[in-house]
Design a protein around this motif. Structure first.
Motif, PDB file in Angstrom:
ATOM      1  N   GLY A 107      -5.228  11.372   4.182  1.00 57.35           N
ATOM      2  CA  GLY A 107      -6.108  10.010   3.800  1.00 57.35           C
ATOM      3  C   GLY A 107      -4.798   9.400   3.379  1.00 57.35           C
ATOM      4  N   ALA A 108      -4.133   9.875   2.288  1.00 62.13           N
ATOM      5  CA  ALA A 108      -3.063   9.038   1.563  1.00 62.13           C
ATOM      6  C   ALA A 108      -2.151   8.510   2.551  1.00 62.13           C
ATOM      7  CB  ALA A 108      -2.421  10.063   0.409  1.00 62.13           C
ATOM      8  N   ALA A 109      -1.900   9.678   3.625  1.00 63.77           N
ATOM      9  CA  ALA A 109      -0.545   9.324   4.501  1.00 63.77           C
ATOM     10  C   ALA A 109      -1.094   8.022   5.227  1.00 63.77           C
ATOM     11  CB  ALA A 109      -0.405  10.546   5.415  1.00 63.77           C
ATOM     12  N   GLY A 132       1.267  -3.500  -9.750  1.00 63.35           N
ATOM     13  CA  GLY A 132       0.447  -4.086  -9.048  1.00 63.35           C
ATOM     14  C   GLY A 132       0.265  -3.444  -7.631  1.00 63.35           C
ATOM     15  N   HIS A 133       1.114  -2.708  -6.973  1.00 60.43           N
ATOM     16  CA  HIS A 133       0.899  -1.827  -5.628  1.00 60.43           C
ATOM     17  C   HIS A 133      -0.601  -1.251  -5.770  1.00 60.43           C
ATOM     18  CE1 HIS A 133       4.867  -3.030  -4.569  1.00 60.43           C
ATOM     19  NE2 HIS A 133       5.324  -2.325  -5.817  1.00 60.43           N
ATOM     20  N   ASP A 134      -0.976  -1.029  -4.476  1.00 56.27           N
ATOM     21  CA  ASP A 134      -2.294  -0.244  -4.223  1.00 56.27           C
ATOM     22  C   ASP A 134      -2.056   1.142  -3.793  1.00 56.27           C
ATOM     23  OD1 ASP A 134      -4.582   0.497  -3.224  1.00 56.27           O
ATOM     24  OD2 ASP A 134      -4.808  -0.909  -1.348  1.00 56.27           O
ATOM     25  N   VAL A 135      -2.172   1.756  -4.850  1.00 60.53           N
ATOM     26  CA  VAL A 135      -1.748   3.523  -4.755  1.00 60.53           C
ATOM     27  C   VAL A 135      -3.041   4.265  -4.535  1.00 60.53           C
ATOM     28  CG1 VAL A 135      -0.657   5.271  -6.168  1.00 60.53           C
ATOM     29  CG2 VAL A 135       0.243   2.894  -6.078  1.00 60.53           C
ATOM     30  N   VAL A 136      -2.696   5.306  -3.444  1.00 58.13           N
ATOM     31  CA  VAL A 136      -3.508   6.318  -3.443  1.00 58.13           C
ATOM     32  C   VAL A 136      -2.785   7.473  -3.233  1.00 58.13           C
ATOM     33  CG1 VAL A 136      -5.202   7.448  -1.596  1.00 58.13           C
ATOM     34  CG2 VAL A 136      -5.194   4.794  -1.979  1.00 58.13           C
ATOM     35  N   ILE A 137      -3.747   8.302  -4.267  1.00 56.18           N
ATOM     36  CA  ILE A 137      -3.212  10.012  -4.329  1.00 56.18           C
ATOM     37  C   ILE A 137      -3.733  10.655  -3.502  1.00 56.18           C
ATOM     38  CG2 ILE A 137      -3.073  11.811  -6.007  1.00 56.18           C
ATOM     39  CD1 ILE A 137      -1.244   9.288  -6.886  1.00 56.18           C
ATOM     40  N   GLY A 138      -3.096  11.635  -2.665  1.00 56.45           N
ATOM     41  CA  GLY A 138      -3.375  12.408  -1.738  1.00 56.45           C
ATOM     42  C   GLY A 138      -3.313  13.940  -2.274  1.00 56.45           C
ATOM     43  N   ALA A 191      -4.438   4.547 -10.515  1.00 52.64           N
ATOM     44  CA  ALA A 191      -4.111   4.377  -9.054  1.00 52.64           C
ATOM     45  C   ALA A 191      -5.714   3.764  -8.410  1.00 52.64           C
ATOM     46  CB  ALA A 191      -3.960   5.773  -8.394  1.00 52.64           C
ATOM     47  N   ALA A 192      -5.578   3.047  -7.394  1.00 51.20           N
ATOM     48  CA  ALA A 192      -6.679   2.587  -6.522  1.00 51.20           C
ATOM     49  C   ALA A 192      -7.580   3.403  -5.993  1.00 51.20           C
ATOM     50  CB  ALA A 192      -6.049   1.742  -5.473  1.00 51.20           C
ATOM     51  N   GLY A 193      -7.104   4.755  -5.789  1.00 54.18           N
ATOM     52  CA  GLY A 193      -8.152   5.770  -5.358  1.00 54.18           C
ATOM     53  C   GLY A 193      -7.328   6.858  -5.112  1.00 54.18           C
ATOM     54  N   HIS A 194      -8.066   8.277  -4.387  1.00 52.74           N
ATOM     55  CA  HIS A 194      -7.490   9.386  -4.217  1.00 52.74           C
ATOM     56  C   HIS A 194      -8.153   9.920  -2.832  1.00 52.74           C
ATOM     57  CE1 HIS A 194     -11.226  10.383  -6.113  1.00 52.74           C
ATOM     58  NE2 HIS A 194     -11.212  11.471  -5.548  1.00 52.74           N
ATOM     59  N   GLY A 195      -7.701  11.074  -2.388  1.00 54.27           N
ATOM     60  CA  GLY A 195      -8.296  11.404  -1.085  1.00 54.27           C
ATOM     61  C   GLY A 195      -7.654  12.694  -0.658  1.00 54.27           C
ATOM     62  N   SER A 196      -7.522  13.126   0.654  1.00 57.35           N
ATOM     63  CA  SER A 196      -6.900  14.180   1.028  1.00 57.35           C
ATOM     64  C   SER A 196      -5.373  13.488   1.415  1.00 57.35           C
ATOM     65  CB  SER A 196      -7.425  14.385   2.296  1.00 57.35           C
ATOM     66  OG  SER A 196      -7.254  13.275   3.307  1.00 57.35           O
ATOM     67  N   ARG A 216       0.854  -1.229  -0.224  1.00 57.32           N
ATOM     68  CA  ARG A 216       0.163   0.029  -0.204  1.00 57.32           C
ATOM     69  C   ARG A 216       0.865   1.196   0.063  1.00 57.32           C
ATOM     70  NH1 ARG A 216      -4.076  -0.497   5.102  1.00 57.32           N
ATOM     71  NH2 ARG A 216      -1.861  -0.548   5.822  1.00 57.32           N
ATOM     72  N   ILE A 217       0.621   2.142  -1.251  1.00 59.85           N
ATOM     73  CA  ILE A 217       1.609   3.266  -1.129  1.00 59.85           C
ATOM     74  C   ILE A 217       0.724   4.549  -0.988  1.00 59.85           C
ATOM     75  CG2 ILE A 217       3.168   4.379  -2.591  1.00 59.85           C
ATOM     76  CD1 ILE A 217       3.721   1.694  -3.819  1.00 59.85           C
ATOM     77  N   GLY A 218       0.909   5.414  -0.392  1.00 56.78           N
ATOM     78  CA  GLY A 218       0.058   6.722  -0.228  1.00 56.78           C
ATOM     79  C   GLY A 218       1.015   7.886  -0.974  1.00 56.78           C
ATOM     80  N   ILE A 219       0.447   8.630  -1.737  1.00 56.73           N
ATOM     81  CA  ILE A 219       1.568   9.627  -2.350  1.00 56.73           C
ATOM     82  C   ILE A 219       0.920  10.950  -2.297  1.00 56.73           C
ATOM     83  CG2 ILE A 219       1.995  10.471  -4.587  1.00 56.73           C
ATOM     84  CD1 ILE A 219       2.177   7.963  -5.806  1.00 56.73           C
ATOM     85  N   LEU A 220       1.608  11.703  -1.515  1.00 57.73           N
ATOM     86  CA  LEU A 220       1.427  13.265  -1.208  1.00 57.73           C
ATOM     87  C   LEU A 220       1.745  14.212  -2.135  1.00 57.73           C
ATOM     88  CD1 LEU A 220       2.578  13.044   2.718  1.00 57.73           C
ATOM     89  CD2 LEU A 220       0.593  12.282   1.532  1.00 57.73           C
TER      90      LEU A 220
END
Length: 214
Positions: free
Chosen positions: A53-55, A23-29, A45-50, A2-6
């Protein structure tokens, strides 16, 4: 992983896209939810948010924001980043009449400043030596050789996570010591970017030992 991107800019999209494809689970914040959604959609990416949230999402968190904003931003997310691997790909450089110069006050690296701002996280310096476009290659390889990705880390688990992220996109991990040596990576980036801007090829200055006479 799981990777959060700020961040929602070029590096966020390029590395986030590479990790999503691997294949990683990436969320853009991001601060702007419209841009976060747009970037996430563009790279699959798997999702997005604040930012928060990404952190909170990531086992590893990529910091891909302007260097000048980075310490304040991560300091505000210190609780969310506690115990996590925080990968700093920023370059604290400013243009001057004498070329690009580091903008870290001449005391320490930006990576060390980030570590001080989030003392319960595990900061790693990595992915800062190449232009964002390099990370869109599948895989990044030149003359048949996978790209080496230098990194500096103090924590063994954070180093292992970083090596996983490097290897999963077809690159070769190049450990360069602890975070105390991150200043060398930041200075190398300032030198290399300056040479590129001047129309030079930095890699021609570093021939392989195998190619040199003994």
């Amino acid at each position: 992983m799981r990777i959060g991107i700020l961040g929602t800019g070029g590096m966020a999209a390029a590395l986030g896209g590479a990790w999503s494809a691997a294949g990683h689970d990436v969320v853009i914040g991001g601060r702007n939810q419209g841009r976060a959604e747009q970037t996430a959609g563009r790279i699959g990416a798997a999702g997005h948010g604040s930012l928060a949230g990404a952190a909170a999402h990531g086992d590893a968190v990529l910091l891909a924001v302007p260097a000048a904003e980075a310490p304040h931003l991560v300091g505000g997310l210190a609780g969310k980043l506690s115990g996590r691997t925080v990968i700093d790909c920023t370059n604290p450089v400013v243009p001057t009449s004498d070329g690009l110069m580091l903008d870290t006050g001449g005391v320490t690296s930006l990576a060390r400043q980030l570590a001080a701002a989030v003392p319960d996280a595990h900061v790693v310096k990595a992915f800062n030596l190449c232009h964002a476009s390099i990370w869109t290659l599948r895989p990044p390889a030149f003359e048949g050789v996978p790209l080496a990705v230098p990194y500096c880390a103090d924590d063994a688990e954070a180093a292992a996570a970083t090596e996983t992220l490097i290897s999963s996109i077809g690159c070769t991990p190049a450990p360069c010591g602890g975070l105390a040596r991150a200043a060398y990576l930041e200075a190398t980036a300032a030198l290399a970017i300056g040479l590129w801007w001047a129309g030079q090829q930095p890699r021609t200055a570093f021939p392989s030992l195998a190619e040199t006479p003994v």
